[in-house]
Design a protein around this motif. Structure first.
Motif, short mmCIF file in Angstrom:
data_model
loop_
_atom_site.label_atom_id
_atom_site.label_comp_id
_atom_site.label_asym_id
_atom_site.label_seq_id
_atom_site.Cartn_x
_atom_site.Cartn_y
_atom_site.Cartn_z
N ASP A 139 7.39 -10.65 -6.17
CA ASP A 139 6.81 -11.45 -6.90
C ASP A 139 5.09 -11.38 -5.27
OD1 ASP A 139 7.89 -12.93 -8.34
OD2 ASP A 139 8.71 -14.24 -7.17
N GLU A 140 5.73 -10.28 -4.07
CA GLU A 140 4.94 -10.76 -3.66
C GLU A 140 3.76 -9.40 -3.45
OE1 GLU A 140 5.18 -9.02 1.36
OE2 GLU A 140 6.05 -10.93 0.71
N LEU A 141 4.14 -8.39 -3.98
CA LEU A 141 3.58 -7.37 -4.49
C LEU A 141 2.95 -7.86 -5.71
CD1 LEU A 141 6.09 -4.23 -4.44
CD2 LEU A 141 4.22 -4.59 -3.60
N MET A 142 2.72 -8.90 -7.03
CA MET A 142 2.21 -8.93 -7.68
C MET A 142 1.03 -10.34 -7.36
SD MET A 142 3.27 -7.54 -10.39
CE MET A 142 2.16 -7.74 -11.48
N ILE A 146 0.27 -0.43 -11.31
CA ILE A 146 0.87 -0.80 -10.17
C ILE A 146 0.93 0.70 -9.44
CG2 ILE A 146 1.52 -1.45 -7.96
CD1 ILE A 146 1.95 -4.02 -8.98
N GLY A 147 0.37 1.85 -9.15
CA GLY A 147 0.86 2.92 -8.71
C GLY A 147 1.03 2.95 -7.00
N ASP A 148 1.50 3.90 -6.52
CA ASP A 148 1.82 3.95 -5.26
C ASP A 148 0.49 4.13 -3.91
OD1 ASP A 148 4.07 4.58 -5.34
OD2 ASP A 148 4.62 6.91 -4.76
N GLU A 149 -0.69 4.50 -4.49
CA GLU A 149 -2.28 3.77 -4.12
C GLU A 149 -2.52 2.37 -4.03
OE1 GLU A 149 -3.11 4.31 -8.53
OE2 GLU A 149 -0.84 5.94 -7.68
#
Length: 433
Positions: free
Chosen positions: A342-345, A428-431
């Protein structure tokens, strides 16, 4: 969620006058006690925002003191009213209705003088304290749960409620430290985590932290702690995993958008590695009751339920593998993973943690935390090496390996196939992280 008001209580108000309290239950659990006037206030606010034609009818006021029969009639009417509001898509998902139900948990924040803007940064957790002063996480309280009832209903002094930050990205610490109460809460948590050994500190770092503590330099203390290993992680009880081989004992910590494994192999060798949540395709929680070996007719209730968290992880390009953790805290681990997602999105979409808090509350009305954990939806479709989306994601992979833990803290690679691959959400990639 199912709302009910199965009972009422006669309680004494601040001035000593008696009043009737209506006990609102959500999914059979008591969440709050409210007065008729509080529900009337909710009703009037909903009418103001959505109009009399949308909001269901509300039980009328009475001039004289209610008889027991009238109290029972009002209880039934209020129960039907709450169910009707909840079932209406507009009213049941409204911020007015959600904030009304949130007040039971927010009462803790108000007692601490925590500003409304910071309420979403913290959550309440039910923990079990051990004799040596350490504690074990039982579960995170639901948004509308009544903390006092939750802990006292267990009838065990080992259980207690603690307040901790509910976010994973340490950059949000800056928001919290702007307010005196937020700074004090974050400082107290950091000191506790260091004392319990959750944050790794060497002798020189310990000396620096002690010096800052003596100077009461709380912000500087937290800044230094942010640079230490496992800062902001939740540490779980020792359990069992099938990675890198079956029957391995492991201590799992959740933080920094990953599950960290400190594994004891059957050979007694210690290994450490991390699984990034951005590389998990999906996960699930399952429960089972072992078959009793006792005589026929013995009570099945004596068998303990076994909980397992299993997640599908991209170990290397186009190679997914299931990893299983057998732990009584499996649901709590799953909730941690979901909150990381949730936080990442939210961060990816340019939102704020306050928006995420409101989203969690709205989601909690549709399903309980345990239901959300057990039925977490896959983050991507089933993998197919021939599909272009998978190829694009795989091009972003970087390799990590399971490391040996030695007294010198040196990192020794094990096998090339032991712990490989990092996986990204679609888009969503590492960058981006």
């Amino acid at each position: 969620m199912h709302f009910s008001i199965p009972e009422t209580e006669t309680r004494a108000g601040d001035g000593g006058a008696a009043y009737v309290a209506y006990n609102i239950h959500v999914n059979g659990v008591l969440h709050c006690r409210v007065r008729y006037s509080q529900l009337l206030g909710l009703h009037e606010q909903l009418r103001k925002e959505y109009g009399a034609n949308v909001v269901p009818a509300f039980p009328p006021k009475k001039i004289f003191t209610l008889t027991p029969a009238e109290v029972e009639q009002r209880r039934e009417q209020l129960e039907k009213y709450m169910q009707a509001v909840r079932q209406d898509p507009t009213l049941g998902g409204s911020e007015t209705f959600n904030s009304f139900l949130r007040k039971a948990q927010q009462a803790v924040a108000s007692k601490l003088d925590l500003p409304d803007d910071l309420v979403g940064y913290f959550s309440l957790f039910l923990v079990r304290e051990t004799k040596d002063g350490a504690f074990s996480f039982v579960r995170k309280l639901q948004e509308f749960e009544l903390p006092y009832v939750s802990v006292t209903s267990l009838h065990n002094p080992e259980f207690r409620i603690i307040l901790r930050k509910s976010y994973w990205d340490s950059s949000y610490d800056d928001d919290v430290m702007e307010h005196r109460v937020g700074l004090n809460l974050l400082y107290a948590q950091t000191v506790s985590d260091i004392e319990h050994g959750w944050i790794l500190v060497n002798k020189e770092q310990h000396r620096q932290l002690k010096s800052l503590q003596e100077k009461v330099s709380k912000k500087e203390f937290i800044r230094l702690a942010q640079t230490l290993k496992y800062y902001g992680y939740l540490k779980f009880d020792p359990c069992v995993t099938d990675f890198p081989e079956k029957g391995c004992h492991v201590v799992v910590s959740a933080g920094n958008n990953e599950l960290n494994f400190q594994v004891r192999l059957p050979s007694e060798q210690m290994k450490e590695g991390s699984f990034k949540v951005t590389r998990m395709r999906c996960w699930r929680v399952t429960s089972s009751v072992p078959m009793s070996n006792g005589p026929s007719g013995s009570s099945p209730g004596k068998s303990e339920v076994k909980l397992e968290l299993a997640f599908e992880y991209l170990m290397s390009k186009d190679r997914l593998q299931w990893v299983t953790i057998t732990s009584p805290q499996a649901i709590m681990l799953s909730i941690c993973l979901q909150s990381m997602v949730d936080e990442l999105m939210v961060k990816k979409s340019g939102g704020s943690i306050r928006k995420m808090f409101r989203r969690r509350v709205n989601g909690a009305l549709r399903r309980s935390d345990s239901q959300q954990a057990v039925k977490s939806p896959p983050l991507l479709d089933s993998p197919d090496a021939s599909r272009e989306p998978m190829a694009k994601l795989s091009s972003k992979l970087t390799s990590v390996s399971l490391r040996g833990i030695s007294h010198s803290s040196s990192a020794n690679d094990v096998g090339a196939n032991d712990f490989h691959g990092n996986y990204a959400f679609e888009g969503i990639g590492d960058e981006d992280l």
